[in-house]
Design a protein around this motif. Sequence first.
Motif, PDB file in Angstrom:
ATOM      1  N   ILE A 151       0.779  -1.117   0.187  1.00 12.65           N
ATOM      2  CA  ILE A 151       0.089  -0.353  -0.014  1.00 12.65           C
ATOM      3  C   ILE A 151       0.299   0.820  -0.032  1.00 12.65           C
ATOM      4  CG2 ILE A 151      -2.107  -1.079   1.282  1.00 12.65           C
ATOM      5  CD1 ILE A 151      -1.468   0.200   3.637  1.00 12.65           C
ATOM      6  N   LYS A 152       0.077   2.239  -0.357  1.00 14.32           N
ATOM      7  CA  LYS A 152       1.764   3.086  -0.570  1.00 14.32           C
ATOM      8  C   LYS A 152       0.600   4.740  -0.822  1.00 14.32           C
ATOM      9  CE  LYS A 152       3.525   3.297  -5.428  1.00 14.32           C
ATOM     10  NZ  LYS A 152       3.661   3.659  -7.076  1.00 14.32           N
ATOM     11  N   ASN A 153      -0.652   4.698  -0.084  1.00 13.51           N
ATOM     12  CA  ASN A 153      -1.815   5.679   0.721  1.00 13.51           C
ATOM     13  C   ASN A 153      -1.698   5.285   2.406  1.00 13.51           C
ATOM     14  OD1 ASN A 153      -0.703   7.577  -1.552  1.00 13.51           O
ATOM     15  ND2 ASN A 153      -2.833   7.650  -2.486  1.00 13.51           N
ATOM     16  N   TYR A 154      -2.173   5.825   3.664  1.00 10.56           N
ATOM     17  CA  TYR A 154      -2.628   4.897   4.508  1.00 10.56           C
ATOM     18  C   TYR A 154      -2.612   5.937   5.334  1.00 10.56           C
ATOM     19  CZ  TYR A 154       2.285   4.453   5.193  1.00 10.56           C
ATOM     20  OH  TYR A 154       3.498   4.918   5.252  1.00 10.56           O
ATOM     21  N   LYS A 155      -3.041   5.540   6.698  1.00 13.85           N
ATOM     22  CA  LYS A 155      -2.780   6.152   8.275  1.00 13.85           C
ATOM     23  C   LYS A 155      -2.439   5.727   8.936  1.00 13.85           C
ATOM     24  CE  LYS A 155      -8.254   6.908   8.835  1.00 13.85           C
ATOM     25  NZ  LYS A 155      -9.067   6.728   8.850  1.00 13.85           N
ATOM     26  N   LEU A 156      -2.094   5.951   9.935  1.00 15.12           N
ATOM     27  CA  LEU A 156      -2.071   5.773  11.238  1.00 15.12           C
ATOM     28  C   LEU A 156      -3.160   5.548  12.078  1.00 15.12           C
ATOM     29  CD1 LEU A 156       1.705   6.810  11.416  1.00 15.12           C
ATOM     30  CD2 LEU A 156       1.115   5.007  10.327  1.00 15.12           C
ATOM     31  N   LYS A 157      -3.023   4.091  12.728  1.00 13.15           N
ATOM     32  CA  LYS A 157      -4.048   3.783  14.346  1.00 13.15           C
ATOM     33  C   LYS A 157      -3.199   3.514  15.034  1.00 13.15           C
ATOM     34  CE  LYS A 157      -8.626   2.641  15.449  1.00 13.15           C
ATOM     35  NZ  LYS A 157      -9.296   1.234  14.922  1.00 13.15           N
ATOM     36  N   ALA A 158      -3.019   4.740  16.587  1.00 12.27           N
ATOM     37  CA  ALA A 158      -2.589   3.531  17.301  1.00 12.27           C
ATOM     38  C   ALA A 158      -3.422   2.636  18.065  1.00 12.27           C
ATOM     39  CB  ALA A 158      -1.935   5.175  18.082  1.00 12.27           C
ATOM     40  N   TYR A 159      -2.671   2.440  18.882  1.00 16.22           N
ATOM     41  CA  TYR A 159      -3.671   1.704  19.846  1.00 16.22           C
ATOM     42  C   TYR A 159      -2.145   1.072  20.894  1.00 16.22           C
ATOM     43  CZ  TYR A 159      -6.280  -0.924  15.967  1.00 16.22           C
ATOM     44  OH  TYR A 159      -7.259  -0.749  15.237  1.00 16.22           O
ATOM     45  N   PRO A 160      -3.021   0.754  22.265  1.00 19.52           N
ATOM     46  CA  PRO A 160      -5.165   1.173  22.426  1.00 19.52           C
ATOM     47  C   PRO A 160      -4.708   2.200  23.081  1.00 19.52           C
ATOM     48  CG  PRO A 160      -2.481  -0.399  23.852  1.00 19.52           C
ATOM     49  CD  PRO A 160      -1.973   0.250  23.442  1.00 19.52           C
ATOM     50  N   ASP A 161      -6.277   1.681  22.857  1.00 22.86           N
ATOM     51  CA  ASP A 161      -6.544   3.728  23.548  1.00 22.86           C
ATOM     52  C   ASP A 161      -6.440   4.552  24.783  1.00 22.86           C
ATOM     53  OD1 ASP A 161      -8.690   3.814  21.060  1.00 22.86           O
ATOM     54  OD2 ASP A 161      -9.604   2.349  22.044  1.00 22.86           O
ATOM     55  N   GLN A 162      -6.385   4.875  24.715  1.00 23.48           N
ATOM     56  CA  GLN A 162      -5.408   6.060  25.486  1.00 23.48           C
ATOM     57  C   GLN A 162      -6.784   5.892  25.939  1.00 23.48           C
ATOM     58  OE1 GLN A 162      -2.915   9.198  23.915  1.00 23.48           O
ATOM     59  NE2 GLN A 162      -1.999   8.407  25.481  1.00 23.48           N
ATOM     60  N   LYS A 163      -6.278   6.066  28.020  1.00 22.12           N
ATOM     61  CA  LYS A 163      -7.506   6.621  28.879  1.00 22.12           C
ATOM     62  C   LYS A 163      -7.621   7.985  28.737  1.00 22.12           C
ATOM     63  CE  LYS A 163      -6.945   2.303  32.152  1.00 22.12           C
ATOM     64  NZ  LYS A 163      -6.468   2.454  33.172  1.00 22.12           N
ATOM     65  N   SER A 164      -9.184   8.092  29.123  1.00 19.03           N
ATOM     66  CA  SER A 164      -9.290   9.707  29.100  1.00 19.03           C
ATOM     67  C   SER A 164      -9.252   9.904  30.644  1.00 19.03           C
ATOM     68  CB  SER A 164     -10.796   9.993  28.830  1.00 19.03           C
ATOM     69  OG  SER A 164     -11.169   9.162  30.317  1.00 19.03           O
TER      70      SER A 164
END
Length: 588
Positions: free
Chosen positions: A522-535
């Motif tokens: 893939i050339k175009n993508y976005k990053l998704k961070a895990y785990p969700d940070q606690k509010s």
Amino acid sequence: MKQFFKFVLASMVAIIISGIIFVILIIAIIASSSDKTVEVDANSVLHIQFTKSIAERTPENPLKDLPFLGLDQDESIGLNDILSNIKKAKNDANIKGIFLDETEIPIGQATAEEIRNALIDFKKSGKFIIAYSEIYTQGFYYLASVADKVYLNPKGIFLFHGFNQQITFMKGALDKLGIEAQIIKVGTYKSAVEPFFLTKMSDANRLQVNSYLGSLYNNFLAGIGKSRKISKDTLFSYANNLKIRFPEDALNFKLVDGLKYKDEVLNELKKRTGIETKDDLKIVELSDYSKSIPNGDDRKKESKNQIAIIYASGEINGGNGDDNTIGSETVSKALREARLDNKVKAVVLRVNSPGGSSLASDVIWREVMLTKKAKPMIVSMGDYAASGGYYIACAADSIFAEPNTITGSIGIFAVLPNMQKFFNDKLGITFDGVKTGKYADLGDVSRPLTAEERAILQNQVDHGYDDFTKAVASGRHKSQTYINSIGQGRVWTGEQAITNGLVDRLGNINDAIKSAANMAKIKNYKLKAYPDQKSFLNKFGLDMSAKMRAHFVKSELGENYKYYDQIKSVTQMMRTPQARLPYDIEIN
């Protein structure tokens, strides 16, 4: 009756005060949560100053800018924001240069390496970097040496004396207390337990420390030498003979470009940015700069394709974790979510851990294995990815590390205290009881292990080591015999790990992301961070008491806090078998 009314009045006052504080907090949260875009003026300078710890990613805290509430203590900035801001400043026409200023730099060497390389890349834009400090520690100087101009206060301090690794041995104290540390371990070099039964380093441990410390020092001298155009041998001679004793020495030996007071440096920055001396320098702080221009590539944001970055930072334990600890349940859940999300085309596991519970490490390793079968799985190593930290990394398709990452330490140990003499002789306490089985009280600290019990525990630890080396052998496509030969608890740097096959490539997290994208085609993508940070609200009640305790203990103990932290770590080691790095490494 008078006493009754006093209690009632006191209760009413407490309720009113609590209500006022609650309202202030709500207003502050609402005010701080509003995304205010920071306007960067033309001819500005990006101010980089690291006086607090650097986490892998910036924690969420809407009250961090309200110091009157006392909630800005120990606030860390994320490496993710630091790197993205430096990259952003490279292409920002309003930013003319970077000012590295009096940095304490409380970070690991691999983290410093990533920031240093980002600064080197920034210079490709033709923009300037100016560094200044009253006290140059070796860690900060390594970072500052890439600057176009390095300035030292005329009365300042320049530390350049080589690396030192010191280990605290506690056997003498345990002997005086009547406590015996019963050690069960696998690995000639697995030295985390040595402080409990030795008074000095073993020959094997001294060998490995000399080896990895020499590798770290070689990388340190090579980096500075390249930036300052001074040979490694010459730099080694400067340090070995303590040539740099006064500011003038640093200037004469060309380690700095000038001796200046801060006002003189600020005037130079004004001149470089076209600001009149009588006017204020246009400075934007690193944390504020995050709110200036949208990060990343817009084309990637429009793409449905995602690359997951799963952050695993801190000691490894069972259950849930947070930004500073790795919980097996939290990281396993993140891996499952990324694996099952069709939008996620590849996964990057960012490991910055000295290890911890061997059981928790195995739980995470299993999820890495499953994820690898579903989509490309890349590991990016930070300051540490050792022992349990390496265990959770070894199954990946490819492993990236910095040359000064600390990794390896493939081994397992357990520590069980025998406190019989302490209870009997020091406190006058004795124990007696009844049990229904021969091993019903196995692990009781009030008595020593029997020979049979020790053999049982040793067998369990041996079994754990066998599982560990099998996992590494499978993941690295090596024989178990070979992994055992480079295992045995031995610590390696990233540079050494390239040679012995524990690591595939030298590179940072961005290199790992690019590799993941290539594998996923893939050339175009976005990053998704895990785990969700606690509010913030979720963490507020849980964190405040712990933060207050830590703050007060640190303020009282100062530099001695590290010994307190070591004692806390000992209690953790005594709970379950551990796959952990033998020591924490500090370079001052």
